[in-house]
Design an enzyme around this catalytic site. Sequence first.
Site, PDB file in Angstrom:
ATOM      1  N   ASP A 169       0.797  -1.220   0.000  1.00  0.00           N
ATOM      2  CA  ASP A 169       0.000   0.000   0.000  1.00  0.00           C
ATOM      3  C   ASP A 169       0.831   1.271   0.000  1.00  0.00           C
ATOM      4  O   ASP A 169       0.314   2.366   0.269  1.00  0.00           O
ATOM      5  CB  ASP A 169      -0.951  -0.003   1.203  1.00  0.00           C
ATOM      6  CG  ASP A 169      -2.131  -0.930   0.985  1.00  0.00           C
ATOM      7  OD1 ASP A 169      -2.649  -0.957  -0.156  1.00  0.00           O
ATOM      8  OD2 ASP A 169      -2.527  -1.631   1.925  1.00  0.00           O
ATOM      9  N   ASP A 202      -6.792  -4.466  -4.790  1.00  0.00           N
ATOM     10  CA  ASP A 202      -6.456  -3.130  -4.304  1.00  0.00           C
ATOM     11  C   ASP A 202      -5.161  -2.604  -4.917  1.00  0.00           C
ATOM     12  O   ASP A 202      -4.996  -1.390  -5.098  1.00  0.00           O
ATOM     13  CB  ASP A 202      -6.289  -3.131  -2.779  1.00  0.00           C
ATOM     14  CG  ASP A 202      -7.354  -3.920  -2.030  1.00  0.00           C
ATOM     15  OD1 ASP A 202      -7.771  -4.982  -2.535  1.00  0.00           O
ATOM     16  OD2 ASP A 202      -7.735  -3.497  -0.927  1.00  0.00           O
TER      17      ASP A 202
END
Length: 398
Positions: A115, A176
């Site tokens: 991330d 994601d």
Amino acid sequence: MMERVIAEPLRQPERFVEETVSLAFLDSELQRVAKKTQELRQRIKNPKEEFPSECPEAGKYPLWENIGWTEGFWTGINWLLAQATGDDSFRETAELADQNFVQRIDQKIITDHHDLGFLYSLSTVAEYRITSNKEMRRASIEAADTLLNRYWEKAGVIQAWGNPNDPTQQGRMIMDCCMNLPLLYWASEETGEAKYQQAAAKHIENAGNYLVREDASTFHTFFMDVTTGKPKYGSTHQGFSDDSCWARGEAWGIYGFMLSYRYLKDKRYFELSKKLTNYFCNRLPADLICQWDLVFATDPASQEPRDTSSMAIAVCGILEMIDSDLLTDEEETMYSHIVSSVMTALAEHYTTEDSEGFLKAAVYNLPKNNGVDVPCIWGDYFYLEALCRLRGTWNNLW
């Protein structure tokens, strides 16, 4: 392989009745979210150290250190509002917070995950794009290098979570991560080194080949064999089941594949995003706000929680698709109506009154009963990005 994905036609386009959103609507909503952001900023005593957490509790975001995956959305909100309003106080907040991001990447404070794109595209990369601050450039490239360390060359994927030496997590990609790849594309453009884009391009190709099913639904996660490079199996982490379609994952794909099109100009990703968009929109309930997993669309009476954050992400992806200039005039009109209708539905029925968040009724992780039916910081960011895009104040932060 991604060419095998079926292009499902958009059913009942007449449901999306709003042709446009007015400037008065956009200005009113921008004023509302700016006011909420100012009120939250007033609670933050040290903007270099304190960040809103993922979801509010009792209407207020708990404040914590820059140690999670969502802190970049806070800097992103402030950069967007600085551009939209011309208020330098938002810029000052973002710049102070970005200093912490430099410290975080230099000291490698919980950076062993994928991330880093969410964290750094909307913080140090954004600041460098806007101000040309060389220290932000350096930190951003360091973040890209750190993300690149998670790339499995044989499997062609960036591992999402876990220690790369952990055989239970090796080769695990998740939907994601499509949104984390712009950090790598940017790094290649900025440095002239092809390695970043090559890894990102291979990852997005495998995401299209294996995370997307033939019917244009998506797995949340998929495992690749890091030794042979062969596909293994798909599963879920936050969805209802391994074979259901987690709404936020589908939304990440809608936007993420379009962002890869932006950089690679490979029309396969535009086409794939359009297929995911139609699948997503065909499974919206009557109020046009998706449930947390699209599997529940088969039951019109289902009372499963809505997820407004997924809708905000999907709207940004559709706006990116419209901006590509690859749609026919008829398609552009149709997708513009979807955007206007969803934004109107969000503003009329899902905006907050007594919470620091912008939109109520988001879902973070329902299987863990975490952040259910509350606002969330990424829902705030993407709703604001959509407002800025529609108002014409948005400059690409991805």
